[in-house]
Write a protein that holds these residues in place. Structure first.
Motif, PDB file in Angstrom:
ATOM      1  N   ARG A   8       0.841  -1.201  -0.075  1.00  0.00           N
ATOM      2  CA  ARG A   8      -0.080  -0.093   0.057  1.00  0.00           C
ATOM      3  C   ARG A   8       1.000   1.297   0.200  1.00  0.00           C
ATOM      4  NH1 ARG A   8      -5.440   0.570   0.945  1.00  0.00           N
ATOM      5  NH2 ARG A   8      -5.368  -1.592   1.572  1.00  0.00           N
ATOM      6  N   LEU A   9       0.579   2.270  -0.914  1.00  0.00           N
ATOM      7  CA  LEU A   9       1.343   3.394  -0.902  1.00  0.00           C
ATOM      8  C   LEU A   9       0.538   4.546  -1.116  1.00  0.00           C
ATOM      9  CD1 LEU A   9       3.984   2.151  -3.856  1.00  0.00           C
ATOM     10  CD2 LEU A   9       4.511   2.323  -1.558  1.00  0.00           C
ATOM     11  N   ARG A  10       0.998   5.666  -0.998  1.00  0.00           N
ATOM     12  CA  ARG A  10       0.237   6.985  -1.127  1.00  0.00           C
ATOM     13  C   ARG A  10       0.708   7.756  -2.433  1.00  0.00           C
ATOM     14  NH1 ARG A  10      -2.461   9.726   2.753  1.00  0.00           N
ATOM     15  NH2 ARG A  10      -1.344   8.565   4.332  1.00  0.00           N
ATOM     16  N   GLY A  11      -0.145   8.111  -3.406  1.00  0.00           N
ATOM     17  CA  GLY A  11       0.116   8.669  -4.287  1.00  0.00           C
ATOM     18  C   GLY A  11       0.514  10.331  -4.201  1.00  0.00           C
ATOM     19  N   SER A  12       0.765  10.935  -5.492  1.00  0.00           N
ATOM     20  CA  SER A  12       1.120  12.323  -5.287  1.00  0.00           C
ATOM     21  C   SER A  12       0.210  13.339  -4.744  1.00  0.00           C
ATOM     22  CB  SER A  12       1.717  12.749  -6.733  1.00  0.00           C
ATOM     23  OG  SER A  12       0.692  12.592  -7.747  1.00  0.00           O
ATOM     24  N   ALA A  13      -1.234  12.813  -5.020  1.00  0.00           N
ATOM     25  CA  ALA A  13      -2.404  13.558  -4.836  1.00  0.00           C
ATOM     26  C   ALA A  13      -2.735  13.144  -3.255  1.00  0.00           C
ATOM     27  CB  ALA A  13      -3.590  13.214  -5.591  1.00  0.00           C
ATOM     28  N   GLY A  14      -2.225  12.428  -2.598  1.00  0.00           N
ATOM     29  CA  GLY A  14      -2.457  11.989  -1.279  1.00  0.00           C
ATOM     30  C   GLY A  14      -3.494  10.601  -1.154  1.00  0.00           C
ATOM     31  N   ALA A  15      -3.821  10.206  -2.252  1.00  0.00           N
ATOM     32  CA  ALA A  15      -4.832   8.866  -2.120  1.00  0.00           C
ATOM     33  C   ALA A  15      -3.991   7.524  -1.882  1.00  0.00           C
ATOM     34  CB  ALA A  15      -5.620   8.827  -3.278  1.00  0.00           C
ATOM     35  N   LEU A  16      -4.520   6.801  -1.231  1.00  0.00           N
ATOM     36  CA  LEU A  16      -3.946   5.619  -0.971  1.00  0.00           C
ATOM     37  C   LEU A  16      -4.158   4.389  -1.989  1.00  0.00           C
ATOM     38  CD1 LEU A  16      -4.577   5.032   2.753  1.00  0.00           C
ATOM     39  CD2 LEU A  16      -2.540   5.620   1.890  1.00  0.00           C
ATOM     40  N   PHE A  17      -3.223   3.550  -2.522  1.00  0.00           N
ATOM     41  CA  PHE A  17      -3.702   2.566  -3.510  1.00  0.00           C
ATOM     42  C   PHE A  17      -2.777   1.469  -3.216  1.00  0.00           C
ATOM     43  CE2 PHE A  17      -0.091   4.957  -4.954  1.00  0.00           C
ATOM     44  CZ  PHE A  17       0.837   4.243  -5.712  1.00  0.00           C
ATOM     45  N   LEU A  18      -3.138   0.484  -3.888  1.00  0.00           N
ATOM     46  CA  LEU A  18      -2.563  -0.959  -3.412  1.00  0.00           C
ATOM     47  C   LEU A  18      -1.851  -1.402  -4.867  1.00  0.00           C
ATOM     48  CD1 LEU A  18      -2.221  -3.057  -1.320  1.00  0.00           C
ATOM     49  CD2 LEU A  18      -4.044  -4.221  -2.675  1.00  0.00           C
ATOM     50  N   VAL A  19      -0.532  -1.821  -4.745  1.00  0.00           N
ATOM     51  CA  VAL A  19       0.390  -2.077  -5.857  1.00  0.00           C
ATOM     52  C   VAL A  19       0.927  -3.450  -5.778  1.00  0.00           C
ATOM     53  CG1 VAL A  19       2.290  -0.812  -5.380  1.00  0.00           C
ATOM     54  CG2 VAL A  19       2.007  -1.132  -7.497  1.00  0.00           C
ATOM     55  N   THR A  20       0.871  -4.198  -6.801  1.00  0.00           N
ATOM     56  CA  THR A  20       1.496  -5.281  -6.734  1.00  0.00           C
ATOM     57  C   THR A  20       2.847  -5.487  -7.616  1.00  0.00           C
ATOM     58  OG1 THR A  20      -0.601  -6.616  -6.944  1.00  0.00           O
ATOM     59  CG2 THR A  20       1.265  -7.840  -7.566  1.00  0.00           C
ATOM     60  N   ARG A  32      12.286   4.120  -7.641  1.00  0.00           N
ATOM     61  CA  ARG A  32      12.507   5.099  -8.071  1.00  0.00           C
ATOM     62  C   ARG A  32      11.273   6.263  -7.807  1.00  0.00           C
ATOM     63  NH1 ARG A  32      13.698   2.642 -13.118  1.00  0.00           N
ATOM     64  NH2 ARG A  32      11.829   3.336 -13.909  1.00  0.00           N
ATOM     65  N   ARG A  33      10.126   5.999  -7.879  1.00  0.00           N
ATOM     66  CA  ARG A  33       8.987   6.756  -7.436  1.00  0.00           C
ATOM     67  C   ARG A  33       9.191   7.364  -6.060  1.00  0.00           C
ATOM     68  NH1 ARG A  33       4.026   5.202 -11.653  1.00  0.00           N
ATOM     69  NH2 ARG A  33       5.277   5.706 -13.543  1.00  0.00           N
ATOM     70  N   LEU A  34       9.498   6.259  -5.305  1.00  0.00           N
ATOM     71  CA  LEU A  34       9.408   6.627  -3.519  1.00  0.00           C
ATOM     72  C   LEU A  34      10.650   7.568  -3.456  1.00  0.00           C
ATOM     73  CD1 LEU A  34       8.974   2.907  -2.260  1.00  0.00           C
ATOM     74  CD2 LEU A  34       7.555   4.992  -2.041  1.00  0.00           C
ATOM     75  N   GLU A  35      11.846   7.365  -4.316  1.00  0.00           N
ATOM     76  CA  GLU A  35      13.074   8.338  -3.947  1.00  0.00           C
ATOM     77  C   GLU A  35      12.533   9.887  -4.443  1.00  0.00           C
ATOM     78  OE1 GLU A  35      16.567   6.500  -5.763  1.00  0.00           O
ATOM     79  OE2 GLU A  35      16.186   4.773  -4.444  1.00  0.00           O
ATOM     80  N   SER A  36      11.880   9.652  -5.731  1.00  0.00           N
ATOM     81  CA  SER A  36      11.663  11.195  -6.299  1.00  0.00           C
ATOM     82  C   SER A  36      10.542  11.783  -5.498  1.00  0.00           C
ATOM     83  CB  SER A  36      11.102  10.845  -7.726  1.00  0.00           C
ATOM     84  OG  SER A  36       9.824  10.404  -7.837  1.00  0.00           O
ATOM     85  N   GLY A  37       9.714  11.128  -4.505  1.00  0.00           N
ATOM     86  CA  GLY A  37       8.837  11.662  -3.832  1.00  0.00           C
ATOM     87  C   GLY A  37       7.246  11.522  -4.561  1.00  0.00           C
ATOM     88  N   GLU A  38       7.216  10.905  -5.771  1.00  0.00           N
ATOM     89  CA  GLU A  38       6.030  10.824  -6.381  1.00  0.00           C
ATOM     90  C   GLU A  38       4.963   9.795  -5.488  1.00  0.00           C
ATOM     91  OE1 GLU A  38       4.157   9.491 -10.726  1.00  0.00           O
ATOM     92  OE2 GLU A  38       6.491   9.601 -10.577  1.00  0.00           O
ATOM     93  N   TRP A  39       5.476   8.942  -4.954  1.00  0.00           N
ATOM     94  CA  TRP A  39       4.807   8.239  -4.191  1.00  0.00           C
ATOM     95  C   TRP A  39       5.673   8.322  -2.644  1.00  0.00           C
ATOM     96  CZ3 TRP A  39       4.706   2.984  -7.663  1.00  0.00           C
ATOM     97  CH2 TRP A  39       3.639   3.348  -8.870  1.00  0.00           C
ATOM     98  N   SER A  40       4.750   7.651  -1.665  1.00  0.00           N
ATOM     99  CA  SER A  40       5.290   7.604  -0.464  1.00  0.00           C
ATOM    100  C   SER A  40       4.655   6.477   0.408  1.00  0.00           C
ATOM    101  CB  SER A  40       5.177   8.839   0.354  1.00  0.00           C
ATOM    102  OG  SER A  40       3.872   9.308   0.525  1.00  0.00           O
ATOM    103  N   TRP A  41       5.162   6.006   1.503  1.00  0.00           N
ATOM    104  CA  TRP A  41       4.648   5.026   2.293  1.00  0.00           C
ATOM    105  C   TRP A  41       3.432   5.797   3.065  1.00  0.00           C
ATOM    106  CZ3 TRP A  41       5.992   0.385   1.162  1.00  0.00           C
ATOM    107  CH2 TRP A  41       7.156   0.228   0.387  1.00  0.00           C
ATOM    108  N   PRO A  42       2.557   4.948   3.430  1.00  0.00           N
ATOM    109  CA  PRO A  42       1.026   5.583   4.038  1.00  0.00           C
ATOM    110  C   PRO A  42       1.384   6.176   5.397  1.00  0.00           C
ATOM    111  CG  PRO A  42       0.739   3.418   3.154  1.00  0.00           C
ATOM    112  CD  PRO A  42       2.024   3.561   3.114  1.00  0.00           C
ATOM    113  N   GLN A  43       2.405   5.320   6.128  1.00  0.00           N
ATOM    114  CA  GLN A  43       2.803   6.342   7.488  1.00  0.00           C
ATOM    115  C   GLN A  43       3.638   7.615   7.457  1.00  0.00           C
ATOM    116  OE1 GLN A  43       3.720   3.201   6.246  1.00  0.00           O
ATOM    117  NE2 GLN A  43       5.816   2.854   6.471  1.00  0.00           N
TER     118      GLN A  43
END
Length: 147
Positions: A8-20, A32-43
């Motif tokens: 489970r991750l948080r998107g750039s708009a703040g919405a939570l989503f599930l990715v496989t 790469r997306r986590l490092e760039s800040g586009e996605w983040s961990w929900p916590q």
């Protein structure tokens, strides 16, 4: 992260989503997306939300001069209004009525939406022709003749 893991991750708009993890979201792409800040961990709280607060209002309060009307909207607070003076009056909007006459102001001219019989009677009266002759024309022709 291993292929097939669901995270489970948080998107750039703040919405939570599930990715496989796997195709099309490989481990490398997710990292790469986590490092760039586009996605983040929900916590994780988004950095922008922590650093910024509501911006203060910057519009300038306006009050029309006595006896004048200002094009600016009134932004004064009710508590700032003079208690002795009258309250602000709502603006009146002038709305024209339906088309009831011609441009030259003929009050007997039928409205554009009037039935053909009214137009035939009007054209017969103003163009010096019989009602039977006027009735042979289309409504559009009658309106053109009345111009």
């Amino acid at each position: 992260m291993e292929p097939g893991d669901k995270i489970r991750l948080r998107g750039s708009a703040g919405a939570l989503f599930l990715v496989t993890v796997g195709q099309p979201f490989t481990k490398e792409l997710i990292e790469r997306r986590l490092e760039s800040g586009e996605w983040s961990w929900p916590q994780d709280e988004p950095a922008a939300a922590q650093a910024s607060g509501p911006e203060p209002r910057t519009e300038e309060k306006s009050k029309p001069a006595p006896g004048e009307d200002s094009p600016k909207p009134r932004t004064e607070l009710k508590s700032e209004r003079d208690e002795d003076g009258p309250p602000p009056q709502p603006r009146q909007e002038i709305v024209s009525g339906p088309d009831t006459g011609s441009e030259d102001g003929d009050p007997e001219r039928p409205a554009q939406s009037a039935p053909k019989s009214e137009w035939a009677a009007y054209v017969a009266r103003t163009q010096h022709m019989s009602l039977e002759d006027a009735a042979n024309y289309t409504k559009a022709d009658l309106i053109d003749m009345a111009k």
